[in-house]
Motif scaffolding. Structure first.
Motif, PDB file in Angstrom:
ATOM      1  N   TRP A   1       3.339  -1.323   0.537  1.00 34.45           N
ATOM      2  CA  TRP A   1       3.263  -1.693  -0.888  1.00 34.45           C
ATOM      3  C   TRP A   1       2.074  -1.046  -1.608  1.00 34.45           C
ATOM      4  O   TRP A   1       1.999  -1.100  -2.828  1.00 34.45           O
ATOM      5  CB  TRP A   1       3.253  -3.223  -1.036  1.00 34.45           C
ATOM      6  CG  TRP A   1       4.650  -3.797  -1.015  1.00 34.45           C
ATOM      7  CD1 TRP A   1       5.818  -3.129  -1.263  1.00 34.45           C
ATOM      8  CD2 TRP A   1       5.024  -5.161  -0.755  1.00 34.45           C
ATOM      9  NE1 TRP A   1       6.893  -3.987  -1.172  1.00 34.45           N
ATOM     10  CE2 TRP A   1       6.440  -5.241  -0.861  1.00 34.45           C
ATOM     11  CE3 TRP A   1       4.306  -6.323  -0.438  1.00 34.45           C
ATOM     12  CZ2 TRP A   1       7.139  -6.433  -0.669  1.00 34.45           C
ATOM     13  CZ3 TRP A   1       5.010  -7.515  -0.243  1.00 34.45           C
ATOM     14  CH2 TRP A   1       6.411  -7.558  -0.358  1.00 34.45           C
ATOM     15  N   GLN A   2       1.159  -0.479  -0.845  1.00 30.04           N
ATOM     16  CA  GLN A   2       0.042   0.222  -1.489  1.00 30.04           C
ATOM     17  C   GLN A   2       0.528   1.301  -2.458  1.00 30.04           C
ATOM     18  O   GLN A   2      -0.152   1.630  -3.416  1.00 30.04           O
ATOM     19  CB  GLN A   2      -0.876   0.868  -0.431  1.00 30.04           C
ATOM     20  CG  GLN A   2      -1.989  -0.033   0.074  1.00 30.04           C
ATOM     21  CD  GLN A   2      -2.795  -0.651  -1.052  1.00 30.04           C
ATOM     22  OE1 GLN A   2      -3.281   0.037  -1.940  1.00 30.04           O
ATOM     23  NE2 GLN A   2      -2.932  -1.968  -1.026  1.00 30.04           N
ATOM     24  N   GLN A   3       1.719   1.845  -2.178  1.00 28.34           N
ATOM     25  CA  GLN A   3       2.265   2.930  -3.014  1.00 28.34           C
ATOM     26  C   GLN A   3       3.058   2.389  -4.205  1.00 28.34           C
ATOM     27  O   GLN A   3       3.502   3.148  -5.039  1.00 28.34           O
ATOM     28  CB  GLN A   3       3.216   3.813  -2.173  1.00 28.34           C
ATOM     29  CG  GLN A   3       2.659   4.237  -0.830  1.00 28.34           C
ATOM     30  CD  GLN A   3       1.365   5.007  -0.981  1.00 28.34           C
ATOM     31  OE1 GLN A   3       1.209   5.809  -1.896  1.00 28.34           O
ATOM     32  NE2 GLN A   3       0.411   4.732  -0.090  1.00 28.34           N
ATOM     33  N   HIS A   4       3.249   1.066  -4.251  1.00 27.79           N
ATOM     34  CA  HIS A   4       4.142   0.484  -5.257  1.00 27.79           C
ATOM     35  C   HIS A   4       3.395   0.216  -6.562  1.00 27.79           C
ATOM     36  O   HIS A   4       2.267  -0.277  -6.546  1.00 27.79           O
ATOM     37  CB  HIS A   4       4.722  -0.820  -4.687  1.00 27.79           C
ATOM     38  CG  HIS A   4       5.861  -1.374  -5.478  1.00 27.79           C
ATOM     39  ND1 HIS A   4       5.667  -2.151  -6.596  1.00 27.79           N
ATOM     40  CD2 HIS A   4       7.204  -1.263  -5.322  1.00 27.79           C
ATOM     41  CE1 HIS A   4       6.846  -2.506  -7.088  1.00 27.79           C
ATOM     42  NE2 HIS A   4       7.794  -1.972  -6.332  1.00 27.79           N
ATOM     43  N   PRO A   5       4.019   0.537  -7.712  1.00 34.29           N
ATOM     44  CA  PRO A   5       3.335   0.384  -9.003  1.00 34.29           C
ATOM     45  C   PRO A   5       2.897  -1.054  -9.315  1.00 34.29           C
ATOM     46  O   PRO A   5       1.873  -1.258  -9.957  1.00 34.29           O
ATOM     47  CB  PRO A   5       4.357   0.878 -10.024  1.00 34.29           C
ATOM     48  CG  PRO A   5       5.680   0.904  -9.311  1.00 34.29           C
ATOM     49  CD  PRO A   5       5.353   1.154  -7.879  1.00 34.29           C
TER      50      PRO A   5
ATOM     51  N   LEU B   1       1.905  -4.590   3.710  1.00 35.08           N
ATOM     52  CA  LEU B   1       0.778  -4.376   2.785  1.00 35.08           C
ATOM     53  C   LEU B   1       0.529  -2.887   2.575  1.00 35.08           C
ATOM     54  O   LEU B   1       0.329  -2.433   1.445  1.00 35.08           O
ATOM     55  CB  LEU B   1      -0.501  -5.025   3.345  1.00 35.08           C
ATOM     56  CG  LEU B   1      -0.702  -6.520   3.104  1.00 35.08           C
ATOM     57  CD1 LEU B   1      -1.938  -7.009   3.840  1.00 35.08           C
ATOM     58  CD2 LEU B   1      -0.806  -6.823   1.601  1.00 35.08           C
ATOM     59  N   VAL B   2       0.554  -2.146   3.693  1.00 40.06           N
ATOM     60  CA  VAL B   2       0.312  -0.701   3.604  1.00 40.06           C
ATOM     61  C   VAL B   2       1.445  -0.029   2.823  1.00 40.06           C
ATOM     62  O   VAL B   2       1.204   0.794   1.947  1.00 40.06           O
ATOM     63  CB  VAL B   2       0.161  -0.085   5.015  1.00 40.06           C
ATOM     64  CG1 VAL B   2       0.062   1.428   4.946  1.00 40.06           C
ATOM     65  CG2 VAL B   2      -1.062  -0.673   5.711  1.00 40.06           C
TER      66      VAL B   2
ATOM     67  N   ALA C   1      -6.573  -8.173   1.442  1.00 37.69           N
ATOM     68  CA  ALA C   1      -5.231  -8.476   0.949  1.00 37.69           C
ATOM     69  C   ALA C   1      -4.480  -9.404   1.900  1.00 37.69           C
ATOM     70  O   ALA C   1      -3.335  -9.770   1.656  1.00 37.69           O
ATOM     71  CB  ALA C   1      -4.440  -7.191   0.727  1.00 37.69           C
TER      72      ALA C   1
ATOM     73  N   ASP D   1      -5.612  -3.472   4.192  1.00 37.97           N
ATOM     74  CA  ASP D   1      -6.848  -3.963   3.605  1.00 37.97           C
ATOM     75  C   ASP D   1      -7.014  -5.440   3.962  1.00 37.97           C
ATOM     76  O   ASP D   1      -6.192  -6.273   3.589  1.00 37.97           O
ATOM     77  CB  ASP D   1      -6.751  -3.780   2.082  1.00 37.97           C
ATOM     78  CG  ASP D   1      -7.975  -4.301   1.355  1.00 37.97           C
ATOM     79  OD1 ASP D   1      -8.955  -4.681   2.036  1.00 37.97           O
ATOM     80  OD2 ASP D   1      -7.930  -4.334   0.111  1.00 37.97           O
TER      81      ASP D   1
ATOM     82  N   GLU E   1      11.449  -6.072  -4.304  1.00 34.03           N
ATOM     83  CA  GLU E   1      11.164  -4.837  -5.044  1.00 34.03           C
ATOM     84  C   GLU E   1      12.204  -4.646  -6.143  1.00 34.03           C
ATOM     85  O   GLU E   1      11.873  -4.300  -7.272  1.00 34.03           O
ATOM     86  CB  GLU E   1      11.172  -3.632  -4.098  1.00 34.03           C
ATOM     87  CG  GLU E   1       9.952  -3.592  -3.198  1.00 34.03           C
ATOM     88  CD  GLU E   1      10.162  -2.692  -1.981  1.00 34.03           C
ATOM     89  OE1 GLU E   1      11.061  -1.834  -2.010  1.00 34.03           O
ATOM     90  OE2 GLU E   1       9.420  -2.875  -0.996  1.00 34.03           O
TER      91      GLU E   1
ATOM     92  N   ALA F   1       1.100  -2.913  -5.314  1.00 32.44           N
ATOM     93  CA  ALA F   1      -0.161  -2.430  -4.735  1.00 32.44           C
ATOM     94  C   ALA F   1      -1.215  -3.515  -4.974  1.00 32.44           C
ATOM     95  O   ALA F   1      -1.270  -4.099  -6.058  1.00 32.44           O
ATOM     96  CB  ALA F   1      -0.577  -1.119  -5.384  1.00 32.44           C
ATOM     97  N   ASN F   2      -2.009  -3.799  -3.977  1.00 33.59           N
ATOM     98  CA  ASN F   2      -3.072  -4.807  -4.049  1.00 33.59           C
ATOM     99  C   ASN F   2      -2.575  -6.251  -4.074  1.00 33.59           C
ATOM    100  O   ASN F   2      -3.367  -7.176  -4.243  1.00 33.59           O
ATOM    101  CB  ASN F   2      -3.992  -4.590  -5.254  1.00 33.59           C
ATOM    102  CG  ASN F   2      -4.538  -3.182  -5.275  1.00 33.59           C
ATOM    103  OD1 ASN F   2      -4.958  -2.674  -4.228  1.00 33.59           O
ATOM    104  ND2 ASN F   2      -4.506  -2.544  -6.431  1.00 33.59           N
TER     105      ASN F   2
END
Ligand code: C2E
Ligand code: MG
Ligand code: MG
Ligand code: MG
Length: 278
Positions: A104-108, A101-102, A146, A143, A271, A111-112
């Motif tokens: 993927w927070q950076q992934h366009p 999760l953390v 999530a 989070d 991804e 994220a979320n």
């Protein structure tokens, strides 16, 4: 074998039973070693809404066995449960999902995204479960909103009051809950109403025969209606064909997971396929 059997006709030295016991012991030792040697992997399978938008990922554990290759959880989760190894394995699964999760927070796109983690009865009944989930959230910085935990009906029957208490504490923290394989267990309506649930997952057995068995279509319509009246989202699992998807849509279902959309894959594979679709 009949000759060597005792008067009851039952032999204690049934070779097939012995073989089974040995296989089980081997599997258990293998699981123990696999945990130490970091042989487990988390794969993910996406869930989509009516418009085809990604609404979540279910984490599905795999065992990358050094000799046997990828082992299915159906083959080792039951032994992990009875041996108690599901406790350390489950911790690893939760931590890995939270770390993902953390990441993927950076992934366009990712994220979320919400990650759903399957929880065994044995884990839920463990005294330290709530504390453990909270400390994994703290340590990873994931989070809580999530994170979705998938429970099954059968585990609710056993110790409903404690389960509701634990769910409520985690719900306060932001964690979501889904009821997995719904329709195969014995949830009573009064329990369902009291559980802090967010989602019902229609068991794939109902989706499998949807086109041929009119009872399954009726069951699915009933689950969808139940979800609507309890304000829960409904996701159908095991959606393999367009016909099934269409029939589910007609029944009012709004969430889909299955091979029609995507097979489970590593985070990296997913991804890539998302990148390719954009
Ligand atoms: P489940 O939670 O109901 O997971 C859905 C299963 O259906 C997964 O099998 C998934 O790969 C499979 N599936 C998804 N789409 C389709 C489809 O279109 N057609 C068909 N035929 N199958 C589909 P998988 O990964 O082998 O997992 C089996 C079960 O093992 C899970 O059922 C769950 O009960 C358990 N499990 C998996 N991962 C974990 C875990 O991390 N922890 C625990 N405690 N149990 C797990
Ligand atoms: Mg599940
Ligand atoms: Mg399921
Ligand atoms: Mg299932």
């Amino acid at each position: 074998a009949a000759k060597s059997a005792g008067r009851s006709g039952f032999s204690f030295f049934d070779p097939s039973m012995q073989a089974q016991v040995r296989l089980r012991a081997e599997l258990e030792a293998g699981l123990r070693r696999g945990l130490e040697q970091d042989e487990f992997r988390l794969w993910y399978q996406p869930q989509f809404n009516l418009e085809g938008k990604l609404i979540g990922m279910e984490a599905l554990v795999r065992w990358q066995h050094p000799e046997q290759g990828m082992v299915s959880p159906a083959d080792f989760i039951p032994v992990a449960e009875t041996s108690g190894l599901i406790l350390p394995l489950g911790r690893w699964i939760l931590r890995t999902a939270c770390e993902q999760l953390v990441a993927w927070q950076q992934h366009p796109v990712l994220a979320n995204v919400r990650i759903a983690v399957n929880i065994s009865a044995r884990q839920m009944q463990d005294e330290g479960f709530v504390t453990e989930v909270c400390s994994i959230l703290d340590q990873t910085g994931a989070d809580a909103c999530a994170l979705e935990l998938e429970l099954t009906e059968s585990m609710l029957v056993q110790s409903i009051e404690q389960t509701i208490d634990k769910m409520q504490v985690l719900r306060q923290r932001g964690v979501h809950f889904a009821l997995d394989d719904f329709g195969t267990g014995y949830s009573s309506m009064s329990y369902l109403k009291r559980l802090p649930l967010d989602k019902l997952k229609i068991d794939q057995s109902f989706v499998r025969d949807l086109m041929t068995d009119p009872n399954d279509a009726a069951i699915i319509r009933t689950i969808v209606a139940l979800g609507q009246s309890l304000d829960l989202s409904v996701v159908a699992e095991g959606v393999e064909t367009n016909e099934q998807r269409q029939a589910l849509v007609t029944s009012g279902c709004q969430g889909f997971q299955g091979y029609l959309y995507s097979r489970p894959g590593s985070a990296q594979e997913l991804e890539h396929s998302i990148h390719g679709q954009r």
